[in-house]
Design an enzyme around this catalytic site. Structure first.
Site, PDB file in Angstrom:
ATOM      1  N   GLN A  87       0.857  -1.200   0.000  1.00  0.00           N
ATOM      2  CA  GLN A  87       0.000   0.000   0.000  1.00  0.00           C
ATOM      3  C   GLN A  87       0.882   1.236   0.000  1.00  0.00           C
ATOM      4  OE1 GLN A  87      -3.353  -0.673   3.115  1.00  0.00           O
ATOM      5  NE2 GLN A  87      -1.771  -2.161   3.558  1.00  0.00           N
ATOM      6  N   VAL A  89       3.575   4.096  -1.071  1.00  0.00           N
ATOM      7  CA  VAL A  89       3.892   4.798  -2.309  1.00  0.00           C
ATOM      8  C   VAL A  89       5.397   5.061  -2.412  1.00  0.00           C
ATOM      9  CG1 VAL A  89       1.589   5.775  -2.551  1.00  0.00           C
ATOM     10  CG2 VAL A  89       3.315   7.051  -1.266  1.00  0.00           C
ATOM     11  N   HIS A 105      -1.523   1.602  -4.125  1.00  0.00           N
ATOM     12  CA  HIS A 105      -1.941   3.002  -3.949  1.00  0.00           C
ATOM     13  C   HIS A 105      -1.071   3.986  -4.727  1.00  0.00           C
ATOM     14  CE1 HIS A 105      -4.119   1.823   0.052  1.00  0.00           C
ATOM     15  NE2 HIS A 105      -4.777   1.469  -1.022  1.00  0.00           N
TER      16      HIS A 105
HETATM   17  P1  OAD Z   1      -1.346   2.995   9.014  1.00  0.00           P
HETATM   18  O1  OAD Z   1      -0.674   4.240   9.474  1.00  0.00           O
HETATM   19  O2  OAD Z   1      -2.835   2.954   9.042  1.00  0.00           O
HETATM   20  O3  OAD Z   1      -0.836   1.773   9.880  1.00  0.00           O
HETATM   21  C1  OAD Z   1       0.525   1.595  10.112  1.00  0.00           C
HETATM   22  C2  OAD Z   1       0.726   0.326  10.908  1.00  0.00           C
HETATM   23  O4  OAD Z   1       2.117   0.163  11.073  1.00  0.00           O
HETATM   24  C3  OAD Z   1       0.092   0.339  12.307  1.00  0.00           C
HETATM   25  O5  OAD Z   1      -0.652  -0.846  12.506  1.00  0.00           O
HETATM   26  C4  OAD Z   1       1.314   0.408  13.235  1.00  0.00           C
HETATM   27  O6  OAD Z   1       1.129  -0.308  14.461  1.00  0.00           O
HETATM   28  C5  OAD Z   1       2.371  -0.266  12.386  1.00  0.00           C
HETATM   29  N1  OAD Z   1       3.766   0.087  12.719  1.00  0.00           N
HETATM   30  C6  OAD Z   1       4.267   1.210  13.278  1.00  0.00           C
HETATM   31  N2  OAD Z   1       5.587   1.127  13.418  1.00  0.00           N
HETATM   32  C7  OAD Z   1       5.950  -0.088  12.927  1.00  0.00           C
HETATM   33  C8  OAD Z   1       7.201  -0.766  12.792  1.00  0.00           C
HETATM   34  N3  OAD Z   1       8.361  -0.225  13.171  1.00  0.00           N
HETATM   35  N4  OAD Z   1       7.180  -2.011  12.245  1.00  0.00           N
HETATM   36  C9  OAD Z   1       6.015  -2.566  11.832  1.00  0.00           C
HETATM   37  N5  OAD Z   1       4.831  -1.966  11.946  1.00  0.00           N
HETATM   38  C10 OAD Z   1       4.790  -0.746  12.482  1.00  0.00           C
HETATM   39  O7  OAD Z   1      -0.758   2.683   7.558  1.00  0.00           O
HETATM   40  P2  OAD Z   1      -1.356   1.714   6.431  1.00  0.00           P
HETATM   41  O8  OAD Z   1      -2.077   0.571   7.015  1.00  0.00           O
HETATM   42  O9  OAD Z   1      -0.259   1.452   5.471  1.00  0.00           O
HETATM   43  O10 OAD Z   1      -3.482   5.422   1.655  1.00  0.00           O
HETATM   44  O11 OAD Z   1      -2.412   2.690   5.751  1.00  0.00           O
HETATM   45  C11 OAD Z   1      -3.121   2.263   4.621  1.00  0.00           C
HETATM   46  C12 OAD Z   1      -3.411   3.421   3.708  1.00  0.00           C
HETATM   47  O12 OAD Z   1      -4.002   4.480   4.457  1.00  0.00           O
HETATM   48  C13 OAD Z   1      -2.180   4.057   3.106  1.00  0.00           C
HETATM   49  O13 OAD Z   1      -1.726   3.397   1.945  1.00  0.00           O
HETATM   50  C14 OAD Z   1      -2.632   5.451   2.805  1.00  0.00           C
HETATM   51  C15 OAD Z   1      -3.394   5.741   4.068  1.00  0.00           C
HETATM   52  O14 OAD Z   1      -4.404   6.679   4.004  1.00  0.00           O
HETATM   53  C16 OAD Z   1      -3.643   6.515   0.903  1.00  0.00           C
HETATM   54  O15 OAD Z   1      -3.122   7.581   1.171  1.00  0.00           O
HETATM   55  C17 OAD Z   1      -4.518   6.314  -0.292  1.00  0.00           C
END
Ligand code: OAD
Length: 231
Positions: A87, A89, A105
């Protein structure tokens, strides 16, 4: 025959490279209004604001390096057929050496024409400005899938997921659809590992949760699962 490992990654896999996640405390959506900077309506209302937001993201990315987790994911290719569905970019999976990366994305290092979705160009870490146009004179926009837009590569991602022998979900809150629904497209009985220090789902018959950072969790999987998982 080599096993097919499908990785579904989110912002957390790049956190240890210094890239902010979206929904953690101090994440991007705490300091920016997601609907202003990452939606099609936001773009139509204030393209400068959106362009600035992604110019900042691109600048931040230009200083980032892949971390241990990206590198271990790339290393998996020595043992298995690996498909990365991300997901994110950013381009850190590619920089780490992963050869098969699908960006659900979109990609920060590309721009596309507002007139023709098929006119996509590499811009590297350069800025987009109001007035940057395609050859036909139409404004360029970030090559990002915004809220309110469809996800063109979702069908391909479903096809890839349906042939997985194992799936590793890493660093995603699984809050954004349709990406989060990909977990439902594995064959019955396919093991799923979820690596996230603050996981949003629990252990179940199919899912094993590894509540660690991306690099620690990938290291664990390498040590613990051994060849049985990959080969
Ligand atoms: P999120 O910010 O929603 O989630 C990030 C995840 O990473 C959380 O579950 C954290 O606990 C975890 N995290 C934090 N630090 C970490 C580490 N060191 N190792 C592993 N995990 C860790 O991000 P996404 O799920 O990627 O879309 O968000 C999905 C989409 O929402 C993105 O692609 C973006 C956003 O809005 C668009 O902009 C279209």
């Amino acid at each position: 025959m080599k096993k097919h490992i499908v990785i579904l990654s989110g912002a957390g896999v790049s956190a240890e490279s210094g890239i902010k996640t979206f929904r953690d405390s101090d994440g991007l959506w705490e300091n920016h209004d997601v609907m202003q900077v990452a939606s099609i309506n936001g773009w139509l209302q204030n393209p400068s604001l959106v362009i600035d937001f992604y110019n900042q993201r691109r600048k931040e990315l230009s200083h980032a390096q892949p971390n241990k987790a990206h590198k271990l994911i790339a290393e998996l290719e020595s043992y298995s057929q690996v498909s990365v569905i991300t997901q994110n970019v950013d381009n850190l999976h590619e920089l780490a050496g992963s050869s098969n990366v699908l960006h659900l994305h979109g990609e920060l290092t590309k721009a596309r024409s507002t007139h023709d979705d098929n006119y996509i160009i590499d811009i590297g870490y350069d800025e987009i400005t109001i007035g940057s146009t395609c050859p036909k004179g139409y404004q360029l926009r970030p090559h990002i899938v915004w809220f309110g837009e469809s996800v063109p590569l979702m069908e391909t991602a479903i096809e890839i997921t349906s042939t997985a022998d194992a799936m590793i979900i890493i660093g995603t809150s699984l809050q954004v659809y349709p990406a989060a629904s990909l977990t439902h497209y594995t064959k019955p009985g396919t093991p799923i590992y979820l690596i996230d220090p603050q996981p949003t789902i629990d252990n179940s018959a199919q899912v094993e949760v590894i509540a660690k950072t991306a690099s620690e969790g990938m290291q664990d999987l390498f040590l613990r699962a051994g060849k049985g998982l990959w080969e």
